[in-house]
Each structure stands twice: as C-alpha cells, then as structure tokens.
Write an enzyme that holds these catalytic residues in place. Structure first.
Site, PDB file in Angstrom:
ATOM      1  N   PHE A  15       0.803  -1.186   0.158  1.00 24.31           N
ATOM      2  CA  PHE A  15      -0.020   0.102   0.020  1.00 24.31           C
ATOM      3  C   PHE A  15       1.019   1.182   0.098  1.00 24.31           C
ATOM      4  O   PHE A  15       0.309   2.220  -0.477  1.00 24.31           O
ATOM      5  CB  PHE A  15      -0.955  -0.013   1.243  1.00 24.31           C
ATOM      6  CG  PHE A  15      -0.407   0.401   2.569  1.00 24.31           C
ATOM      7  CD1 PHE A  15      -0.289   1.868   2.814  1.00 24.31           C
ATOM      8  CD2 PHE A  15       0.400  -0.466   3.381  1.00 24.31           C
ATOM      9  CE1 PHE A  15       0.421   2.286   3.886  1.00 24.31           C
ATOM     10  CE2 PHE A  15       1.019  -0.123   4.589  1.00 24.31           C
ATOM     11  CZ  PHE A  15       0.750   1.377   4.718  1.00 24.31           C
ATOM     12  N   GLU A  49      -4.718  -3.683  -2.073  1.00 26.54           N
ATOM     13  CA  GLU A  49      -6.394  -3.486  -1.902  1.00 26.54           C
ATOM     14  C   GLU A  49      -6.690  -2.409  -1.172  1.00 26.54           C
ATOM     15  O   GLU A  49      -7.683  -1.882  -1.069  1.00 26.54           O
ATOM     16  CB  GLU A  49      -7.029  -4.729  -1.252  1.00 26.54           C
ATOM     17  CG  GLU A  49      -6.605  -5.324  -0.062  1.00 26.54           C
ATOM     18  CD  GLU A  49      -5.667  -6.159   0.145  1.00 26.54           C
ATOM     19  OE1 GLU A  49      -4.635  -5.970  -0.614  1.00 26.54           O
ATOM     20  OE2 GLU A  49      -5.643  -7.024   0.689  1.00 26.54           O
ATOM     21  N   LYS A  92      -0.959  -6.807  -9.215  1.00 23.01           N
ATOM     22  CA  LYS A  92      -1.883  -6.980  -8.153  1.00 23.01           C
ATOM     23  C   LYS A  92      -1.471  -6.080  -7.168  1.00 23.01           C
ATOM     24  O   LYS A  92      -0.667  -6.359  -6.447  1.00 23.01           O
ATOM     25  CB  LYS A  92      -1.944  -8.225  -7.790  1.00 23.01           C
ATOM     26  CG  LYS A  92      -3.121  -8.991  -7.048  1.00 23.01           C
ATOM     27  CD  LYS A  92      -3.572  -8.263  -5.896  1.00 23.01           C
ATOM     28  CE  LYS A  92      -2.702  -8.397  -4.572  1.00 23.01           C
ATOM     29  NZ  LYS A  92      -3.409  -7.338  -3.588  1.00 23.01           N
ATOM     30  N   SER A 152       5.179  -6.936   3.510  1.00 25.16           N
ATOM     31  CA  SER A 152       6.068  -7.212   4.752  1.00 25.16           C
ATOM     32  C   SER A 152       6.521  -8.696   4.720  1.00 25.16           C
ATOM     33  O   SER A 152       6.321  -9.182   3.852  1.00 25.16           O
ATOM     34  CB  SER A 152       4.729  -7.615   5.835  1.00 25.16           C
ATOM     35  OG  SER A 152       3.808  -8.380   5.416  1.00 25.16           O
ATOM     36  N   GLU A 161       8.856  -3.951  13.126  1.00 25.27           N
ATOM     37  CA  GLU A 161       8.848  -3.123  12.231  1.00 25.27           C
ATOM     38  C   GLU A 161       7.466  -2.334  12.570  1.00 25.27           C
ATOM     39  O   GLU A 161       6.477  -3.150  12.483  1.00 25.27           O
ATOM     40  CB  GLU A 161       8.794  -3.744  10.519  1.00 25.27           C
ATOM     41  CG  GLU A 161       8.345  -2.442   9.874  1.00 25.27           C
ATOM     42  CD  GLU A 161       8.178  -2.759   8.381  1.00 25.27           C
ATOM     43  OE1 GLU A 161       7.532  -3.940   8.070  1.00 25.27           O
ATOM     44  OE2 GLU A 161       8.785  -2.478   7.475  1.00 25.27           O
ATOM     45  N   CYS A 196       9.482   1.911   3.389  1.00 24.34           N
ATOM     46  CA  CYS A 196      10.579   0.877   3.698  1.00 24.34           C
ATOM     47  C   CYS A 196      11.885   1.446   4.050  1.00 24.34           C
ATOM     48  O   CYS A 196      12.623   0.740   4.543  1.00 24.34           O
ATOM     49  CB  CYS A 196      10.443  -0.042   2.741  1.00 24.34           C
ATOM     50  SG  CYS A 196      11.216   0.344   1.162  1.00 24.34           S
TER      51      CYS A 196
HETATM   52  P1  NAD Z   1       1.402  -6.640   2.902  1.00 17.61           P
HETATM   53  O1  NAD Z   1       2.730  -7.627   3.196  1.00 17.61           O
HETATM   54  O2  NAD Z   1       0.348  -6.760   3.796  1.00 17.61           O
HETATM   55  O3  NAD Z   1       0.804  -6.644   1.566  1.00 17.61           O
HETATM   56  C1  NAD Z   1       1.612  -6.458   0.151  1.00 17.61           C
HETATM   57  C2  NAD Z   1       0.966  -7.408  -0.766  1.00 17.61           C
HETATM   58  O4  NAD Z   1       0.804  -8.641  -0.245  1.00 17.61           O
HETATM   59  C3  NAD Z   1      -0.490  -6.561  -0.863  1.00 17.61           C
HETATM   60  O5  NAD Z   1      -0.692  -6.762  -2.332  1.00 17.61           O
HETATM   61  C4  NAD Z   1      -1.549  -7.690  -0.356  1.00 17.61           C
HETATM   62  O6  NAD Z   1      -2.603  -7.833  -0.886  1.00 17.61           O
HETATM   63  C5  NAD Z   1      -0.736  -9.039  -0.416  1.00 17.61           C
HETATM   64  N1  NAD Z   1      -1.134  -9.827   0.742  1.00 17.61           N
HETATM   65  C6  NAD Z   1      -1.503  -9.409   2.001  1.00 17.61           C
HETATM   66  N2  NAD Z   1      -1.552 -10.580   2.714  1.00 17.61           N
HETATM   67  C7  NAD Z   1      -1.351 -11.395   1.972  1.00 17.61           C
HETATM   68  C8  NAD Z   1      -1.318 -13.129   2.171  1.00 17.61           C
HETATM   69  N3  NAD Z   1      -1.750 -13.600   3.447  1.00 17.61           N
HETATM   70  N4  NAD Z   1      -1.103 -13.920   1.032  1.00 17.61           N
HETATM   71  C9  NAD Z   1      -0.725 -13.355  -0.167  1.00 17.61           C
HETATM   72  N5  NAD Z   1      -0.719 -11.865  -0.326  1.00 17.61           N
HETATM   73  C10 NAD Z   1      -0.918 -11.215   0.938  1.00 17.61           C
HETATM   74  O7  NAD Z   1       2.297  -5.271   3.059  1.00 17.61           O
HETATM   75  P2  NAD Z   1       1.696  -3.626   3.227  1.00 17.61           P
HETATM   76  O8  NAD Z   1       1.215  -3.229   4.685  1.00 17.61           O
HETATM   77  O9  NAD Z   1       0.708  -3.514   1.935  1.00 17.61           O
HETATM   78  O10 NAD Z   1       3.056  -2.944   2.958  1.00 17.61           O
HETATM   79  C11 NAD Z   1       3.995  -2.394   4.088  1.00 17.61           C
HETATM   80  C12 NAD Z   1       5.042  -3.469   4.096  1.00 17.61           C
HETATM   81  O11 NAD Z   1       5.635  -3.646   2.900  1.00 17.61           O
HETATM   82  C13 NAD Z   1       6.109  -3.045   5.112  1.00 17.61           C
HETATM   83  O12 NAD Z   1       6.288  -4.418   5.987  1.00 17.61           O
HETATM   84  C14 NAD Z   1       7.084  -2.298   4.247  1.00 17.61           C
HETATM   85  O13 NAD Z   1       8.543  -2.569   4.987  1.00 17.61           O
HETATM   86  C15 NAD Z   1       7.097  -3.320   3.241  1.00 17.61           C
HETATM   87  N6  NAD Z   1       7.936  -2.739   1.843  1.00 17.61           N
HETATM   88  C16 NAD Z   1       9.025  -3.010   1.614  1.00 17.61           C
HETATM   89  C17 NAD Z   1       9.555  -2.334   0.712  1.00 17.61           C
HETATM   90  C18 NAD Z   1      11.021  -2.799   0.190  1.00 17.61           C
HETATM   91  O14 NAD Z   1      11.697  -2.284  -0.767  1.00 17.61           O
HETATM   92  N7  NAD Z   1      11.661  -3.862   0.893  1.00 17.61           N
HETATM   93  C19 NAD Z   1       9.117  -1.369  -0.154  1.00 17.61           C
HETATM   94  C20 NAD Z   1       7.564  -1.003   0.311  1.00 17.61           C
HETATM   95  C21 NAD Z   1       6.951  -1.519   1.375  1.00 17.61           C
END
Ligand code: NAD
Length: 497
Positions: A150, A177, A174, A227, A382, A282
C-alpha cells in the site's frame, strides 16, 4: 451509489459481478470512499490468459516500437502526474507533494527503461572455435506478476513494470487492496500511450488472487514487495512452482550519528526520514543510534524540529498525513504504549496530536521515544509509523553490532565528518543500501534497489541492470555456417580448436 474499482484485463474494464469486495477509505476523513473488487481464482485466470495471448506479438515487437510506447507513456505521465498524485493522497493519505515525489522516482525507472535497446544488447565471440561463433542474448520470460504494497501505490509497481514491458514481457499487476485506484489510472495511461491490450493488466484482490498468481503455470516470474512474513511465503511458493521470484520484505533502518557529526544536519535528516510519509516507508529511519555524549543535545534538536510538524489532510499545506487505516494507526499507537510501559521516555507523543483535518481521520502525530533498548518491541518489530526510537550507545562498534544482528537489512545511514569511519561503515554494515550523510539512500533507477537478510528473498534487486536481468533469461547460440570443406562424419565430443 458507491463506486467500484474493478480489474483492467485485456484493455477492458472487467465485470466484477459475483466477486467479493473490500472497502477503500479516505484516511484523512475516516470515510469509505469506494470499494474494490477482490478477484476470484477464475478472474486471475482470465488476466493470465490475456497476458499469455498478448505475449507472442509483444515479444516480437521491434525494440524501436517498444521504446516509442515507453517514451509516450513517460510523456503522458510527466504531463498528468498531478492527477495520479491526487488519487494517491486520497487513498493512501500521504501529502500531495510526497505523492508527486514517489511518481517522479517511478518515472525515473520509465526513463531508464526507454534505453532498453542498449540494455538488451547481447555479446558475440567470433571464432570461438574455427569458424564457429557464439552469441549470448537475453529474451523475455512471458507473463510476469507484480504484487505491490500500500505504501507506494505508484512507485513500487514502477520499479518493475517499465523494465518488464520494455524487455518484451506481459504483466499482471496485483496492487494493494488498500489503495488500488492508482493502478487503474496507470493502466489507462498505458492504453493511451499505445500499449497493445493484454500487455499490462491489473487484477485487484487479496490472498486468493496472490495464491492463484503464484500457482498459475503460465506466470513465469513474480516480483513482490510487502511485509516480511508474506514476502517469505510468496518467495517459497513461487520457487516451489518453478518460477523466478524476488520478494522484498520489511525493514528496520538505523541511522548512526557519530560524535563528530553536524548535529543540525543530523537532526534535520532524522526528522525528514523518520516522519516523512508518516513513517510508512520501507526506507524510513525508525532507529536513531546516538553514539557517545551527543545524545541529549541531538534528542533536543530533533524534538524542537518535530514539534513544529503539522499533521493533517494531505491535500492541505501540512507536513504529514494520516496513517493508512484505523487498524494500522491503533497498532502503531500500541507500540508507543508498550514502549512507555517498558521504560522508554516519550519525548514527543503523537497519540495526542491535534490534526489539521477531520477528527475522524486516522491520525497519529510524530512521536519521539528516547532510551529505547534492543529488547523492547518498539525496537525489535517493524512499526511502519511516525515513531522514531533513540537508542544510546557508547561506541561505533556497538552501533554496528546492532545493525548487523538485526533480522532486517534494507538500509542504514551514518552521519559523520570522518571519512575513515564512513568508509568503514560502508564496508561493514550488513544491509543492501547504505547512506553516508544521506538518511534515505534509495538508489537512482540505473542502480538497483534491494535489501539483505529478511528484507529481500531472492538474489536479484529491483530496477537497474539487475532488473533487466530479472525480466530476461539468457540464451547462448553457437553458430557454424558450413562450407563444402567441412563434409564428413565425426562422432567425437565437440572440442574447441
Ligand atoms: P502486506 O505484506 O500486507 O501486503 C503486500 C501485498 O501482499 C499486497 O498486495 C497484499 O494484498 C498482499 N497480501 C497481504 N496478505 C497476503 C497473504 N496472506 N497472502 C498473500 N498475499 C497477501 O504489506 P503492506 O502492509 O501493503 O505494505 C507494507 C510493508 O511492505 C512493510 O512491511 C514495508 O516494509 C514493506 N515494503 C518493503 C519495501 C522494500 O523495498 N523492501 C518497499 C515498500 C514496502
């Protein structure tokens, strides 16, 4: 009637009947603004079929034509980026100028990908054996999936899709959401730029859609950002299914301030990197490591700056927006509660912020915690919010030890005027991206972005030449044009002579 954000498959806005839906909030007002379709496995299949059908023609489209489409996309994006920034602010909450900033960083990857004809040049060895030439080329993979978080609804997808498309692949994006509308705006822009239908598709959804993308045999590669637990899961499931995968995970970025540093520069940097985008980056700095006897002075300079920040609706003249959801705001606030109970000093308390905006927004102001220790959850986890934790140490060695034993390894920064210390840090810090007097060391598009340890699963970083490598596979071609003198049978293993 409520607006539904639907999929974009094969250049069309797709029917979403019978699907599940999730609510989308405006975090600055707390109101539901629209709803997003959550794709079933069958809908994902339709998108993958569209991407697979579009692949043969797109991979054979000349580099000159592909570059023209990319260039047109870049021009349209540059001209209309304020529209996209407004969408991001309304669904994510970050301030409008920050939203523009993320688009600009994404646009840099589009600009890099405009040079694809140079980046895809192969290599050739003439006379590797007598009258035998060997050529190495790189070819696209096919349909590839990009699954994004997000916090950067435009920039993170743009780390990947410009290069994937330029290299001749087709894409299924994808997005999160929580703020899905940016992806549809981008899909419409691609169509306007002349990209053929089916080359860039958007499927909205949750775990159901992600799992189908990970399992579908026609999806050849997966770029994931999110994450750490989900990144690990995505990487493993994609790999078991024989796909190429890169999964970027969470982070806990430290900023080390040595006693000789310019404390005003360091305080400015800590505030910018700790509270920018409400800490939902991040590469945000979440731990400030004060080395030696500068801690009291540094904390006071950070406090004096942070207290002036205005938290409010990102469409207004403020410094920091709301957090993305109420649930996330409450989770971040619970870490502040736990830190306080555990003995940290709350120097600045964001839980009591008075926002410039609707009281129902998901607000949390800048928070500064001092005397944090490495056992506290506020340090180990985090948090992904506007909480800067100060850990006091006596030496550079202690600071380095903290970074190198941390499970995450995205970025780390050092502030010092000592070139020797900075050189040592660059060499010794076990992270993927190091900043020297730069708090958020996100590399430019022609270098590659990625962390170490639990911040990235896979061996390829995003964009730059590593991105080109990820979205192409190698082929070596050995060629001999026979002339009549080569007639005759020889069943021996070919040898080079
Ligand atoms: P998230 O892990 O909740 O979601 C990321 C994606 O995974 C979304 O598209 C979501 O729909 C999908 N998803 C969520 N739960 C899932 C599941 N159980 N199974 C399969 N897919 C699933 O992350 P977020 O809250 O949207 O974003 C924040 C996180 O992203 C933080 O941990 C941040 O550090 C990380 N991030 C990392 C970087 C990097 O470059 N390392 C960059 C941006 C964000």
């Amino acid at each position: 009637m409520q607006i539904t954000v639907g999929h974009r498959i094969d250049g069309k806005e797709n029917s979403v009947e019978g699907e599940r839906f999730a609510e989308i909030y405006n975090p600055a007002t707390g109101e539901v603004s629209r709803r997003v379709a959550l794709a079933s496995a069958a809908t994902v299949d339709v998108a993958v079929e569209a991407a697979a059908a579009a692949f043969p023609a797109w991979r054979d489209t000349s580099l000159a034509r592909r570059t023209q489409v990319l260039f047109a996309f870049r021009q349209l994006l540059d001209a209309r980026k304020t529209e996209l920034a407004a969408i991001i602010t309304d669904e994510h909450g970050k301030v409008f100028t920050d939203a523009l900033g993320e688009i600009t960083r994404g646009q840099e990857v589009v600009e890099f990908a405009c040079g694809i004809s140079h980046l895809l040049k192969g290599s050739m060895s003439e006379n590797a054996s007598t009258k035998v030439d060997v050529t190495s080329i790189r070819q696209p993979l096919g349909p590839v999936a990009i699954i994004s978080p997000f916090n950067f609804p435009a920039m993170v997808p743009m780390w990947f899709f410009p290069i994937a498309i330029a290299a001749g692949n087709t894409v299924i994006l994808k997005p999160s959401e929580k703020d899905p509308s940016a992806a549809n705006w981008i899909a419409d822009l691609w169509a306007e730029a002349g990209l053929p239908p089916g080359v860039f598709n958007v499927v909205h959804g949750d775990k159901v859609a992600v799992d189908r993308l990970l399992d579908h045999p026609d999806v050849k590669a997966v770029s994931f950002v999110g994450s750490t637990p989900i990144a690990r899961y995505v990487y493993q499931r994609a790999a078991i299914n024989g796909k190429r995968a890169q999964a970027l995970g969470g982070a806990k970025n430290h900023m080390v301030v040595l006693p000789d540093a310019d404390l005003d520069l360091a305080a400015d940097a800590a505030v910018n990197a700790g509270y920018g985008s409400a800490g939902e980056r991040c590469m945000a700095i979440s731990v400030l490591v004060a080395v030696g006897d500068i801690a009291d002075e540094l904390v006071e300079r950070i406090r004096a700056r942070a207290v002036t920040l205005r938290t409010g609706n990102g469409r207004e003249d403020v410094d920091m927006g709301p957090l993305v959801t109420e649930q996330h705001r409450d989770r971040v606030a619970s870490y502040i509660d736990a830190g306080e109970e555990g003995g940290a000093t709350v120097v600045l308390d964001g839980r009591t912020v008075t926002p410039y905006g609707d009281p129902e927004g998901f607000w949390l102001g800048p928070t500064l915690l001092d005397n944090v220790t490495t056992e506290m959850p506020v340090y180990t986890d985090e948090i992904f919010g506007p909480v800067l934790s100060v850990v006091r140490v006596d030496s550079y060695a202690e600071a380095l030890e903290m970074i190198n034993t941390n499970q995450y390894g995205n970025g780390a920064a050092i502030f010092t005027n000592d070139g020797g210390a900075a050189r040592r840090f660059q060499n010794e810090a076990e992270v993927g991206m190091v900043g020297i007097n730069v708090p958020v060391p996100v590399p430019v598009s022609y270098h590659s972005f990625g962390g170490w340890k639990n911040s990235l699963f896979g061996d390829t970083h995003a964009h730059g030449t590593e991105g080109v490598h990820f979205f192409t596979r190698a082929k070596a071609v050995t060629t001999r044009w026979l002339d009549p003198s080569h007639r005759g049978l020889d069943l021996g293993f070919p040898q080079n002579n």
